[in-house]
Design a protein around this motif. Structure first.
Motif, PDB file in Angstrom:
ATOM      1  N   ASP A 194     -22.199  68.420 -58.653  1.00 32.50           N
ATOM      2  CA  ASP A 194     -22.918  68.603 -57.389  1.00 32.50           C
ATOM      3  C   ASP A 194     -22.906  67.319 -56.573  1.00 32.50           C
ATOM      4  O   ASP A 194     -22.819  67.350 -55.340  1.00 32.50           O
ATOM      5  N   GLU A 195     -22.997  66.182 -57.270  1.00 34.36           N
ATOM      6  CA  GLU A 195     -22.968  64.897 -56.570  1.00 34.36           C
ATOM      7  C   GLU A 195     -21.629  64.676 -55.878  1.00 34.36           C
ATOM      8  O   GLU A 195     -21.568  64.198 -54.736  1.00 34.36           O
ATOM      9  N   ALA A 198     -21.327  66.760 -52.812  1.00 35.51           N
ATOM     10  CA  ALA A 198     -22.168  66.291 -51.705  1.00 35.51           C
ATOM     11  C   ALA A 198     -21.492  65.192 -50.899  1.00 35.51           C
ATOM     12  O   ALA A 198     -21.851  64.954 -49.751  1.00 35.51           O
TER      13      ALA A 198
END
Length: 467
Positions: A194-195, A198
């Motif tokens: 997810d990082e 992003a």
């Protein structure tokens, strides 16, 4: 929340020098030639504990027609409207000119607050111009030397009233993104976190002059963010724009047109091309824009090879496709030239578009995301070793001085681009032709089209040998 500071003024008063000083990096091109900056560009700045976004703009000219200077002025006016405060910069050495007075009168009517800055005020030479600046009716001028860093504390004090009340939030918002570019690979085949999702995907838009790079960027984001026109070599600075499409963040960077080195004479163009090459090295995906009526000439292929050598993912956009008569012939030419000149990176995505008409831009973005996924690919060690065993059974390495080179183990050590290490008993003896065969086979087996694949040969340590 941060706040935005726009640097405005007539040409050659030191706006780009101050921009670089505030940004802490040499991002904007700086030269003694007036009018080097044409598009406005922004960067995070932090000085004296104060964080904000600084915007460099083109020099203001007193023209309102459809000329290049007039278009530059309109871009500056757009940047000024978006700013929270403007620094109106004058040259203290030259003194106040009629053009300074003209734009001071316009700025007094502007809704954006203005701070008057007398740049190049170091020494006694700048004192006369500093005193003359009082007549502009924009308050007390702030004496500054962007080149030498003098007067920065006074600038911070002048900007403080426009800063938001929460400095902790500012510091967090202005922190640089870490982990861009090549990275060490974790063990196993792990999906994108997810990082990682992003973070914006860094896309460099490159190509020869006047092929439609700036038009493409404007078409993607849906606004006239960068200057366009019939003049070749319009873009000089690399202009970065953050943008989001279908929930995915992108950082699009428009670059100067890259001509053959032998044709580049002007100092400013040399600086612009060097800046474009820097952007390529920092990018993750490079979008090579090609004029569909001049398909993949020598310079296009040189740029493509540079992208591959730098280990970046490559996507080719055939722009102005609506003006092509024999489209089947054009596609065959593309395929033939890629096969002859870029055989080491088969399967490059080629998308036909019209930036001016906004055609097939979604298809182009889908290709960029697909290529980025391949460039970021992670292959489990178990699969790699089953692959290398099959290769060795069907096509073992050739004999060297009567002895066969032994490949014992394979593992992926990096992504971006995919990099595989082979543990070999005699790395120096493995022929380059066999290494190329392994890369081609690896690309085909694991479906890695259009991205560079690197092979590292490592010597396996003998556990029975003395240290």
């Amino acid at each position: 929340m941060s706040f935005t500071v726009a640097l405005v003024g007539r040409p050659n008063v030191g706006k780009s020098t101050l921009f670089n000083r505030l940004a802490g990096k040499k991002l904007a091109l700086v030269d003694d030639t007036p009018g080097v900056t044409r598009d406005w560009r922004s960067a995070p700045a932090r000085v004296g504990g104060l964080s904000f976004t600084v915007v460099d703009t083109a020099g203001l000219e007193d023209v309102t027609d459809d000329s290049l200077e007039a278009r530059m002025r309109r871009q500056t006016e757009r940047a000024l409207e978006r700013a929270d405060v403007a620094l109106f910069i004058v040259d203290a050495r030259t003194g106040i000119t009629p053009l300074d007075r003209h734009f001071a009168a316009l700025l007094r009517k502007s809704k954006t607050p203005v701070i008057l800055v007398a740049n190049k005020a170091e020494g006694k030479v700048g004192m006369t111009g500093l005193y003359e600046a009082f007549e502009l009716g924009l308050g007390d001028p702030l004496a500054l030397s962007a080149e030498h860093g003098e007067g920065m504390a006074d600038l911070v004090q002048a900007l403080l009233p426009y800063a938001p009340p929460e400095p902790e939030a500012l510091e967090k918002a202005s922190a640089p993104v870490k982990g861009e570019g090549e990275e060490e690979l974790p063990v196993g085949d792990q999906p994108e976190t997810d990082e990682e999702r992003a973070r914006p995907i860094q896309i460099a838009i490159v190509g020869r002059p006047n092929v439609g790079k700036s038009t493409l960027l404007n078409a993607l984001i849906g606004e006239e963010r960068v200057l366009t026109g019939p003049e070749a070599g319009m873009t000089r600075d690399a202009i970065s724009v953050d943008w989001e499409w279908r929930g995915r963040k992108f950082r699009l960077v428009d670059t100067a047109g890259m001509r053959r080195r032998a044709r580049v004479d002007a100092k400013v163009e040399k600086l612009a091309v060097a800046d474009a090459l820097r952007v390529v090295r920092m990018a993750q995906v490079v979008l090579l824009v090609v004029d569909a009526n001049q398909i993949l000439d020598k310079q296009d292929l040189t740029i493509a090879r540079t992208v591959v050598e730098e280990g970046r993912a490559l996507v080719i956009a055939l722009n102005k496709w609506d003006a092509v008569d024999d489209r089947a012939m054009a596609l065959r030419q593309v395929e033939d030239k890629l096969q002859a000149a870029l055989a080491q990176i088969k399967g490059v995505e080629v998308v036909t578009i019209s930036a001016l008409q906004g055609k097939k831009l979604d298809t182009l973005l889908d290709s960029i995301l697909s290529t980025y996924g391949q460039w970021n690919r992670r292959i489990p060690t178990a699969q790699l070793n089953r692959w290398i065993e099959g290769v060795l059974d069907h096509h073992p390495p050739p004999l060297v001085e009567g002895r066969r080179v032994k490949i014992r183990y394979a593992t992926q050590v990096k992504a971006r681009p995919p990099t595989v290490a082979l543990f070999v008993n005699k790395p120096l003896d493995l022929p380059e032709s066999y290494q190329r065969y392994l890369i081609a086979h690896l690309r085909e087996t694991f479906d890695l089209p259009g991205v560079p694949v690197r092979l590292l040969l490592r010597k396996q340590k003998n556990p029975y040998a003395d240290d």
